[in-house]
Design a protein around this motif. Structure first.
Motif, PDB file in Angstrom:
ATOM      1  N   LYS A 163       0.772  -1.243   0.025  1.00 19.93           N
ATOM      2  CA  LYS A 163       0.289   0.117  -0.102  1.00 19.93           C
ATOM      3  C   LYS A 163       0.263   1.529  -0.300  1.00 19.93           C
ATOM      4  O   LYS A 163       0.491   2.666   0.199  1.00 19.93           O
ATOM      5  N   GLY A 164       1.737   0.858   0.167  1.00 17.16           N
ATOM      6  CA  GLY A 164       3.142   2.058   0.258  1.00 17.16           C
ATOM      7  C   GLY A 164       2.751   2.820   1.354  1.00 17.16           C
ATOM      8  O   GLY A 164       3.073   4.676   0.616  1.00 17.16           O
ATOM      9  N   LYS A 165       2.118   2.630   2.330  1.00 15.82           N
ATOM     10  CA  LYS A 165       2.572   3.812   3.445  1.00 15.82           C
ATOM     11  C   LYS A 165       2.334   3.270   4.937  1.00 15.82           C
ATOM     12  O   LYS A 165       2.053   1.616   5.063  1.00 15.82           O
ATOM     13  N   THR A 166       2.598   3.627   5.787  1.00 14.64           N
ATOM     14  CA  THR A 166       3.010   3.009   7.409  1.00 14.64           C
ATOM     15  C   THR A 166       1.211   3.140   7.953  1.00 14.64           C
ATOM     16  O   THR A 166       0.458   3.869   8.053  1.00 14.64           O
ATOM     17  N   TYR A 167       1.195   2.020   8.478  1.00 14.92           N
ATOM     18  CA  TYR A 167       0.014   2.111   9.613  1.00 14.92           C
ATOM     19  C   TYR A 167       0.791   1.524  11.101  1.00 14.92           C
ATOM     20  O   TYR A 167       1.324   0.724  10.788  1.00 14.92           O
ATOM     21  N   SER A 168      -0.695   1.765  11.696  1.00 17.36           N
ATOM     22  CA  SER A 168      -0.539   1.884  13.161  1.00 17.36           C
ATOM     23  C   SER A 168      -1.101   0.652  13.453  1.00 17.36           C
ATOM     24  O   SER A 168      -2.591  -0.073  13.152  1.00 17.36           O
ATOM     25  N   VAL A 169      -0.567  -0.189  14.808  1.00 16.92           N
ATOM     26  CA  VAL A 169      -1.543  -1.608  14.905  1.00 16.92           C
ATOM     27  C   VAL A 169      -1.521  -1.873  16.147  1.00 16.92           C
ATOM     28  O   VAL A 169      -0.368  -1.374  17.492  1.00 16.92           O
ATOM     29  N   ARG A 170      -2.914  -1.564  17.481  1.00 19.61           N
ATOM     30  CA  ARG A 170      -2.636  -1.936  18.282  1.00 19.61           C
ATOM     31  C   ARG A 170      -3.214  -3.059  19.230  1.00 19.61           C
ATOM     32  O   ARG A 170      -3.794  -3.342  18.687  1.00 19.61           O
ATOM     33  N   VAL A 171      -3.117  -3.401  20.078  1.00 20.09           N
ATOM     34  CA  VAL A 171      -2.839  -4.081  21.087  1.00 20.09           C
ATOM     35  C   VAL A 171      -3.346  -3.639  22.327  1.00 20.09           C
ATOM     36  O   VAL A 171      -2.446  -3.531  23.649  1.00 20.09           O
ATOM     37  N   SER A 172      -4.830  -4.108  23.059  1.00 21.45           N
ATOM     38  CA  SER A 172      -4.685  -3.435  24.487  1.00 21.45           C
ATOM     39  C   SER A 172      -4.064  -4.961  25.897  1.00 21.45           C
ATOM     40  O   SER A 172      -3.409  -5.738  25.528  1.00 21.45           O
ATOM     41  N   GLN A 173      -3.575  -3.573  26.128  1.00 21.89           N
ATOM     42  CA  GLN A 173      -2.095  -4.229  26.917  1.00 21.89           C
ATOM     43  C   GLN A 173      -2.976  -5.294  28.333  1.00 21.89           C
ATOM     44  O   GLN A 173      -1.781  -5.875  28.643  1.00 21.89           O
ATOM     45  N   LYS A 174      -4.033  -5.127  28.342  1.00 16.18           N
ATOM     46  CA  LYS A 174      -4.697  -6.607  28.904  1.00 16.18           C
ATOM     47  C   LYS A 174      -4.556  -8.329  28.190  1.00 16.18           C
ATOM     48  O   LYS A 174      -4.234  -8.616  29.314  1.00 16.18           O
ATOM     49  N   TYR A 175      -4.400  -8.277  27.070  1.00 21.49           N
ATOM     50  CA  TYR A 175      -4.480  -9.226  26.069  1.00 21.49           C
ATOM     51  C   TYR A 175      -3.149 -10.450  26.260  1.00 21.49           C
ATOM     52  O   TYR A 175      -3.449 -10.920  25.826  1.00 21.49           O
ATOM     53  N   ILE A 176      -2.117  -9.174  26.617  1.00 20.67           N
ATOM     54  CA  ILE A 176      -0.755 -10.330  26.335  1.00 20.67           C
ATOM     55  C   ILE A 176       0.270  -9.894  27.681  1.00 20.67           C
ATOM     56  O   ILE A 176       0.062  -8.537  28.441  1.00 20.67           O
ATOM     57  N   ASN A 177       0.322 -10.407  28.019  1.00 12.92           N
ATOM     58  CA  ASN A 177       0.969 -10.421  30.006  1.00 12.92           C
ATOM     59  C   ASN A 177       2.134 -11.339  29.193  1.00 12.92           C
ATOM     60  O   ASN A 177       2.851 -11.684  28.768  1.00 12.92           O
ATOM     61  N   PRO A 178       3.384 -10.711  31.204  1.00 13.38           N
ATOM     62  CA  PRO A 178       4.836 -11.317  30.785  1.00 13.38           C
ATOM     63  C   PRO A 178       4.760 -12.707  30.512  1.00 13.38           C
ATOM     64  O   PRO A 178       5.790 -13.308  30.478  1.00 13.38           O
ATOM     65  N   ASN A 179       4.340 -13.777  31.355  1.00 18.40           N
ATOM     66  CA  ASN A 179       3.938 -15.053  31.276  1.00 18.40           C
ATOM     67  C   ASN A 179       3.709 -15.360  29.663  1.00 18.40           C
ATOM     68  O   ASN A 179       3.475 -16.854  29.770  1.00 18.40           O
ATOM     69  N   ASP A 180       2.918 -14.763  28.975  1.00 22.25           N
ATOM     70  CA  ASP A 180       2.096 -15.182  28.141  1.00 22.25           C
ATOM     71  C   ASP A 180       3.777 -16.417  27.526  1.00 22.25           C
ATOM     72  O   ASP A 180       4.827 -15.595  26.459  1.00 22.25           O
ATOM     73  N   ILE A 181       3.013 -17.293  26.163  1.00 18.07           N
ATOM     74  CA  ILE A 181       3.417 -17.257  24.984  1.00 18.07           C
ATOM     75  C   ILE A 181       3.323 -17.439  23.760  1.00 18.07           C
ATOM     76  O   ILE A 181       1.582 -17.761  23.049  1.00 18.07           O
ATOM     77  N   VAL A 227       4.852  -7.795  21.355  1.00 13.18           N
ATOM     78  CA  VAL A 227       5.054  -9.121  22.139  1.00 13.18           C
ATOM     79  C   VAL A 227       5.880  -9.063  23.027  1.00 13.18           C
ATOM     80  O   VAL A 227       6.580  -9.049  24.370  1.00 13.18           O
ATOM     81  N   GLY A 228       6.632  -8.298  22.337  1.00  9.09           N
ATOM     82  CA  GLY A 228       8.225  -7.826  23.224  1.00  9.09           C
ATOM     83  C   GLY A 228       8.153  -5.909  23.789  1.00  9.09           C
ATOM     84  O   GLY A 228       8.383  -6.850  25.461  1.00  9.09           O
ATOM     85  N   GLN A 229       7.244  -5.865  23.917  1.00  8.74           N
ATOM     86  CA  GLN A 229       6.683  -5.090  24.873  1.00  8.74           C
ATOM     87  C   GLN A 229       5.679  -5.051  26.025  1.00  8.74           C
ATOM     88  O   GLN A 229       6.291  -4.901  26.814  1.00  8.74           O
TER      89      GLN A 229
END
Ligand code: G4P
Ligand code: NA
Ligand code: NA
Length: 190
Positions: free
Chosen positions: A101-119, A140-142
């Motif tokens: 598409k020749g452009k940059t877009y943002s993707v977002r995930v609520s912090q609620k749904y990925i936790n430090p203990n997730d694989i 995932v890293g964040q």
């Protein structure tokens, strides 16, 4: 995965030299029986990783991820491309550059749904330049979580995404790798 390759040969349409249209079974109309076989295969490939969550991106990854999730028995989270009013303000955000598409877009995930203990197993329909998958891995890293790997339905082996992700040490498993589509003829790599 032989079943998927045969289906691509039967119903895929090549546009120019680098776009593969699979609208009749993968990203417009969806063949759920085929998705089921793909889900089984993703599970066979990643079962040993103790996956706790599947992460995909709207829209075309969602169907594939949901069917696969039934084998892993884990929730699916999909990254959102639009800044919806009803999305939590506490979100992980990654910028993704789309070559198509020749452009940059943002993707977002609520912090609620990925936790430090997730694989987290990342699943998507296509791997082209790898920027979408890279954005998801960054999220995932964040979260302080771990990427189990990246499961892709169709990788375009003549674009750089697979190389980029594998060089970062991520395990990428693609069910079909298209090596070339010159003159409308599709060939796969092993
Ligand atoms: P990248 O993430 O690998 O860097 O890819 P790129 O930005 O180039 O791809 C943009 C969109 O086009 C993505 O869908 C991707 O899945 C899709 N795509 C890339 N190559 C092909 C192709 O050969 N055939 C088809 N059918 N799709 C391709 P998206 O914008 O995220 O949209 P959505 O369909 O998931 O909503
Ligand atoms: Na996609
Ligand atoms: Na797509």
């Amino acid at each position: 995965m032989e079943l998927l390759k045969q289906r691509i040969l039967k119903d895929g349409q090549v546009l120019g030299n680098d776009i593969l249209k699979v609208d009749s079974f993968l990203n417009h109309q969806m063949d759920v029986q085929l998705f089921n076989e793909m889900g089984k295969e993703f599970f066979r490939l990643f079962a040993h990783k103790n996956v706790t969550k599947i992460l995909t991106i709207e829209s075309s990854g969602i169907g594939i991820a949901c069917i696969a999730a039934q084998y892993f028995n884990v929730p699916v989270v999909f990254a959102k491309k639009t800044e919806a009013k009803n999305l939590d303000s506490d979100t992980y955000l990654a910028e993704v550059f789309s070559f198509t598409k020749g452009k940059t877009y943002s993707v977002r995930v609520s912090q609620k749904y990925i936790n430090p203990n997730d694989i987290v197993l990342i699943i998507d329909d296509f791997l082209a330049n790898g920027k979408a998958a890279l954005g998801l891995a960054d999220i995932v890293g964040q979260a302080g979580a771990q990427v189990a790997g990246i499961g892709i339905a169709i990788e375009k082996g003549f674009q750089d995404g697979g190389k980029l992700l594998r060089e970062k040490g991520l395990e990428v498993q693609s069910l079909a790798i298209v090596q070339s589509m010159q003159n409308g003829k599709i060939s796969f790599s092993e």
